[in-house]
Motif scaffolding. Structure first.
Motif, PDB file in Angstrom:
ATOM      1  N   ILE A 296       0.902  -1.214   0.024  1.00 15.92           N
ATOM      2  CA  ILE A 296       0.005   0.097  -0.031  1.00 15.92           C
ATOM      3  C   ILE A 296       1.069   1.325  -0.183  1.00 15.92           C
ATOM      4  CG2 ILE A 296      -1.750   1.200   1.404  1.00 15.92           C
ATOM      5  CD1 ILE A 296      -2.847  -1.143   2.178  1.00 15.92           C
ATOM      6  N   GLY A 297       0.596   1.949  -0.785  1.00 10.83           N
ATOM      7  CA  GLY A 297       1.288   3.803  -0.863  1.00 10.83           C
ATOM      8  C   GLY A 297       0.494   4.515  -0.029  1.00 10.83           C
ATOM      9  N   VAL A 298       1.215   5.364   0.732  1.00 10.02           N
ATOM     10  CA  VAL A 298       0.484   6.286   1.461  1.00 10.02           C
ATOM     11  C   VAL A 298       1.540   7.776   0.821  1.00 10.02           C
ATOM     12  CG1 VAL A 298       0.026   7.652   3.711  1.00 10.02           C
ATOM     13  CG2 VAL A 298       0.014   5.068   3.188  1.00 10.02           C
ATOM     14  N   ARG A 299       0.431   8.773   0.557  1.00  9.87           N
ATOM     15  CA  ARG A 299       1.243   9.905   0.148  1.00  9.87           C
ATOM     16  C   ARG A 299       1.338  10.604   1.513  1.00  9.87           C
ATOM     17  NH1 ARG A 299      -1.413  14.453  -0.925  1.00  9.87           N
ATOM     18  NH2 ARG A 299      -3.353  13.414  -1.596  1.00  9.87           N
ATOM     19  N   ASP A 300       2.390  11.497   1.793  1.00  6.00           N
ATOM     20  CA  ASP A 300       2.682  12.434   2.825  1.00  6.00           C
ATOM     21  C   ASP A 300       3.318  13.635   2.187  1.00  6.00           C
ATOM     22  OD1 ASP A 300       5.230  11.799   2.532  1.00  6.00           O
ATOM     23  OD2 ASP A 300       5.404  10.949   4.580  1.00  6.00           O
ATOM     24  N   ALA A 301       3.835  14.336   3.184  1.00  9.93           N
ATOM     25  CA  ALA A 301       4.457  15.734   2.674  1.00  9.93           C
ATOM     26  C   ALA A 301       5.896  15.579   2.047  1.00  9.93           C
ATOM     27  CB  ALA A 301       4.670  16.461   3.910  1.00  9.93           C
TER      28      ALA A 301
ATOM     29  N   GLU B 219     -10.888  -7.024  -0.302  1.00 10.12           N
ATOM     30  CA  GLU B 219     -10.736  -6.350   0.916  1.00 10.12           C
ATOM     31  C   GLU B 219      -9.999  -5.184   1.276  1.00 10.12           C
ATOM     32  OE1 GLU B 219     -13.109  -9.957   3.963  1.00 10.12           O
ATOM     33  OE2 GLU B 219     -10.720 -10.063   3.311  1.00 10.12           O
ATOM     34  N   ILE B 220      -8.897  -5.452   0.909  1.00 10.52           N
ATOM     35  CA  ILE B 220      -7.818  -4.205   1.038  1.00 10.52           C
ATOM     36  C   ILE B 220      -8.376  -3.147   0.134  1.00 10.52           C
ATOM     37  CG2 ILE B 220      -5.608  -3.530   0.658  1.00 10.52           C
ATOM     38  CD1 ILE B 220      -4.711  -6.576   1.145  1.00 10.52           C
ATOM     39  N   ASN B 221      -8.767  -3.412  -1.101  1.00 10.52           N
ATOM     40  CA  ASN B 221      -9.172  -2.401  -1.851  1.00 10.52           C
ATOM     41  C   ASN B 221     -10.548  -1.703  -1.415  1.00 10.52           C
ATOM     42  OD1 ASN B 221      -8.817  -1.235  -4.848  1.00 10.52           O
ATOM     43  ND2 ASN B 221     -10.882  -1.963  -5.036  1.00 10.52           N
ATOM     44  N   TYR B 222     -11.414  -2.455  -0.931  1.00 15.19           N
ATOM     45  CA  TYR B 222     -12.453  -1.947  -0.159  1.00 15.19           C
ATOM     46  C   TYR B 222     -12.083  -0.886   1.037  1.00 15.19           C
ATOM     47  CZ  TYR B 222     -16.951  -1.300   2.358  1.00 15.19           C
ATOM     48  OH  TYR B 222     -18.021  -0.686   2.754  1.00 15.19           O
ATOM     49  N   PHE B 223     -11.134  -1.187   1.835  1.00 15.75           N
ATOM     50  CA  PHE B 223     -10.692  -0.631   2.996  1.00 15.75           C
ATOM     51  C   PHE B 223      -9.890   0.766   2.668  1.00 15.75           C
ATOM     52  CE2 PHE B 223     -11.105  -4.541   5.673  1.00 15.75           C
ATOM     53  CZ  PHE B 223     -11.417  -3.860   7.008  1.00 15.75           C
ATOM     54  N   VAL B 224      -9.306   0.626   1.506  1.00 16.81           N
ATOM     55  CA  VAL B 224      -8.558   1.707   1.077  1.00 16.81           C
ATOM     56  C   VAL B 224      -9.638   2.675   0.585  1.00 16.81           C
ATOM     57  CG1 VAL B 224      -6.963   2.662  -0.885  1.00 16.81           C
ATOM     58  CG2 VAL B 224      -6.326   0.516   0.588  1.00 16.81           C
ATOM     59  N   GLU B 225     -10.318   2.230  -0.283  1.00 15.72           N
ATOM     60  CA  GLU B 225     -11.425   3.123  -0.709  1.00 15.72           C
ATOM     61  C   GLU B 225     -12.338   3.937   0.231  1.00 15.72           C
ATOM     62  OE1 GLU B 225     -14.032   0.921  -3.404  1.00 15.72           O
ATOM     63  OE2 GLU B 225     -12.552   1.010  -4.976  1.00 15.72           O
ATOM     64  N   MET B 226     -12.583   2.997   1.477  1.00 12.87           N
ATOM     65  CA  MET B 226     -13.360   3.809   2.706  1.00 12.87           C
ATOM     66  C   MET B 226     -12.233   4.739   3.298  1.00 12.87           C
ATOM     67  SD  MET B 226     -15.609   0.559   3.988  1.00 12.87           S
ATOM     68  CE  MET B 226     -14.614   0.444   5.500  1.00 12.87           C
ATOM     69  N   LEU B 227     -10.986   4.455   3.447  1.00 13.60           N
ATOM     70  CA  LEU B 227     -10.122   5.197   3.949  1.00 13.60           C
ATOM     71  C   LEU B 227      -9.965   6.608   3.363  1.00 13.60           C
ATOM     72  CD1 LEU B 227      -7.742   5.702   6.174  1.00 13.60           C
ATOM     73  CD2 LEU B 227      -6.248   4.442   4.716  1.00 13.60           C
ATOM     74  N   ASN B 228      -9.915   6.458   2.082  1.00 12.14           N
ATOM     75  CA  ASN B 228      -9.767   7.843   1.398  1.00 12.14           C
ATOM     76  C   ASN B 228     -11.027   8.606   1.468  1.00 12.14           C
ATOM     77  OD1 ASN B 228      -7.142   7.751   0.195  1.00 12.14           O
ATOM     78  ND2 ASN B 228      -7.613   6.339  -1.640  1.00 12.14           N
ATOM     79  N   GLU B 229     -12.105   8.047   1.435  1.00 12.13           N
ATOM     80  CA  GLU B 229     -13.391   8.641   1.633  1.00 12.13           C
ATOM     81  C   GLU B 229     -13.496   9.294   2.930  1.00 12.13           C
ATOM     82  OE1 GLU B 229     -18.079   7.481   1.816  1.00 12.13           O
ATOM     83  OE2 GLU B 229     -16.836   6.846   0.385  1.00 12.13           O
ATOM     84  N   ALA B 230     -13.096   8.618   4.091  1.00 14.71           N
ATOM     85  CA  ALA B 230     -12.859   9.143   5.423  1.00 14.71           C
ATOM     86  C   ALA B 230     -11.688  10.350   5.569  1.00 14.71           C
ATOM     87  CB  ALA B 230     -12.508   8.063   6.496  1.00 14.71           C
ATOM     88  N   LEU B 231     -10.650  10.308   4.889  1.00 19.94           N
ATOM     89  CA  LEU B 231      -9.729  11.463   4.602  1.00 19.94           C
ATOM     90  C   LEU B 231     -10.222  12.595   3.852  1.00 19.94           C
ATOM     91  CD1 LEU B 231      -6.531   9.167   4.287  1.00 19.94           C
ATOM     92  CD2 LEU B 231      -7.317  10.291   6.428  1.00 19.94           C
TER      93      LEU B 231
ATOM     94  N   GLU C 299      -9.935  12.675   0.604  1.00 18.07           N
ATOM     95  CA  GLU C 299      -8.853  12.948  -0.404  1.00 18.07           C
ATOM     96  C   GLU C 299      -8.341  11.754  -0.617  1.00 18.07           C
ATOM     97  OE1 GLU C 299      -5.124  14.865   0.405  1.00 18.07           O
ATOM     98  OE2 GLU C 299      -5.496  14.751   2.666  1.00 18.07           O
ATOM     99  N   GLU C 300      -7.788  11.348  -2.087  1.00 14.69           N
ATOM    100  CA  GLU C 300      -7.010  10.367  -2.334  1.00 14.69           C
ATOM    101  C   GLU C 300      -5.467  10.457  -1.952  1.00 14.69           C
ATOM    102  OE1 GLU C 300      -6.243   7.345  -5.987  1.00 14.69           O
ATOM    103  OE2 GLU C 300      -7.450   9.064  -6.429  1.00 14.69           O
ATOM    104  N   ARG C 301      -5.121   9.687  -0.857  1.00 16.50           N
ATOM    105  CA  ARG C 301      -3.914   9.806  -0.273  1.00 16.50           C
ATOM    106  C   ARG C 301      -3.427   8.458   0.090  1.00 16.50           C
ATOM    107  NH1 ARG C 301      -1.062  13.334   3.143  1.00 16.50           N
ATOM    108  NH2 ARG C 301      -2.627  14.828   3.380  1.00 16.50           N
ATOM    109  N   VAL C 302      -4.117   7.325  -0.050  1.00 17.49           N
ATOM    110  CA  VAL C 302      -3.664   6.081  -0.015  1.00 17.49           C
ATOM    111  C   VAL C 302      -3.918   5.176  -1.111  1.00 17.49           C
ATOM    112  CG1 VAL C 302      -3.857   3.737   1.273  1.00 17.49           C
ATOM    113  CG2 VAL C 302      -4.455   6.083   2.530  1.00 17.49           C
ATOM    114  N   TYR C 303      -2.864   4.708  -1.702  1.00 15.11           N
ATOM    115  CA  TYR C 303      -2.987   3.885  -2.910  1.00 15.11           C
ATOM    116  C   TYR C 303      -2.922   2.275  -2.602  1.00 15.11           C
ATOM    117  CZ  TYR C 303      -2.200   8.755  -4.151  1.00 15.11           C
ATOM    118  OH  TYR C 303      -1.885  10.064  -4.302  1.00 15.11           O
ATOM    119  N   TYR C 304      -3.541   1.618  -3.640  1.00 19.39           N
ATOM    120  CA  TYR C 304      -3.440   0.461  -3.588  1.00 19.39           C
ATOM    121  C   TYR C 304      -3.487  -0.192  -5.225  1.00 19.39           C
ATOM    122  CZ  TYR C 304      -4.241  -4.410  -2.500  1.00 19.39           C
ATOM    123  OH  TYR C 304      -4.442  -6.126  -2.476  1.00 19.39           O
ATOM    124  N   ASP C 305      -2.450  -0.649  -5.694  1.00 21.37           N
ATOM    125  CA  ASP C 305      -2.518  -1.080  -7.157  1.00 21.37           C
ATOM    126  C   ASP C 305      -2.602  -2.631  -7.370  1.00 21.37           C
ATOM    127  OD1 ASP C 305      -2.130   1.689  -8.030  1.00 21.37           O
ATOM    128  OD2 ASP C 305       0.050   1.347  -7.933  1.00 21.37           O
ATOM    129  N   ALA C 306      -2.638  -3.265  -6.215  1.00 23.98           N
ATOM    130  CA  ALA C 306      -2.510  -4.919  -6.560  1.00 23.98           C
ATOM    131  C   ALA C 306      -3.756  -5.414  -7.154  1.00 23.98           C
ATOM    132  CB  ALA C 306      -2.125  -5.443  -5.301  1.00 23.98           C
TER     133      ALA C 306
END
Length: 166
Positions: A49-54, A100-112, A114-121
């Motif tokens: 999983i990729g996470v964009r930060d500063a 499930e990981i993809n779903y969690f990442v989508e929910m996480l980005n929605e909670a944030l 913005e699109e900050r977490v990436y999942y390409d698998a």
């Protein structure tokens, strides 16, 4: 990218795969530091999983979030939201699927918000015990044509380990 090929790799023992690919990448990195060419352009495991930060995007495995928590340059609220979602994923590790990981990442980005977490698998079609590798064949050919002595041995050891999976 010209001269590259990508492939989904299947393996049976994830720990063995990670150890051997670590050895391959270490050898190729050493050769790249001397000759400027690395045959491995990228490697993505099913749970990366990729996470964009500063500072940019940092990549980690699902169960490694507690170790990366201190390295992420994000505000405390963002960190706590991510921590809740990653804790939930980690608590379900044994039965966790790519979907499930993809779903969690989508929910996480929605909670944030913005699109900050990436999942390409998921989009690459990976599953447990699979990885996606991108090889630079031009670099592989170049190294094969110029290496001698101990560097040739290092190269051949790396290629032999790599071919076990490719």
């Amino acid at each position: 990218m010209a001269g590259t090929v990508s492939k989904i790799i299947h393996f049976h023992d994830e720990e063995e795969f990670l150890d051997e690919m670590g050895d391959v990448m270490e050898r190729f990195s050493y050769l790249a530091s001397k000759y400027g060419h690395n045959p491995i352009v990228g490697l993505i495991l099913w749970d990366y999983i990729g996470v964009r930060d500063a500072e940019g995007v940092k990549v980690f495995r699902v169960g490694e979030f507690p170790y990366f928590e201190g390295t992420l340059k994000v505000d405390l609220e963002t960190l706590r939201i991510m921590e809740r979602y990653f804790d939930e994923m980690e608590s379900r590790w044994d039965e966790l699927t790519v979907e499930e990981i993809n779903y969690f990442v989508e929910m996480l980005n929605e909670a944030l918000g913005e699109e900050r977490v990436y999942y390409d698998a998921y989009s690459l079609g990976l599953d447990r015990n699979t990885a996606y590798i991108i090889l630079d064949l031009a670099s592989l050919h170049y190294l094969d044509s110029v290496l001698e002595g101990r560097d040739r041995e290092i190269f051949e050891e790396a290629v032999e380990l790599l071919m076990k999976y490719v």
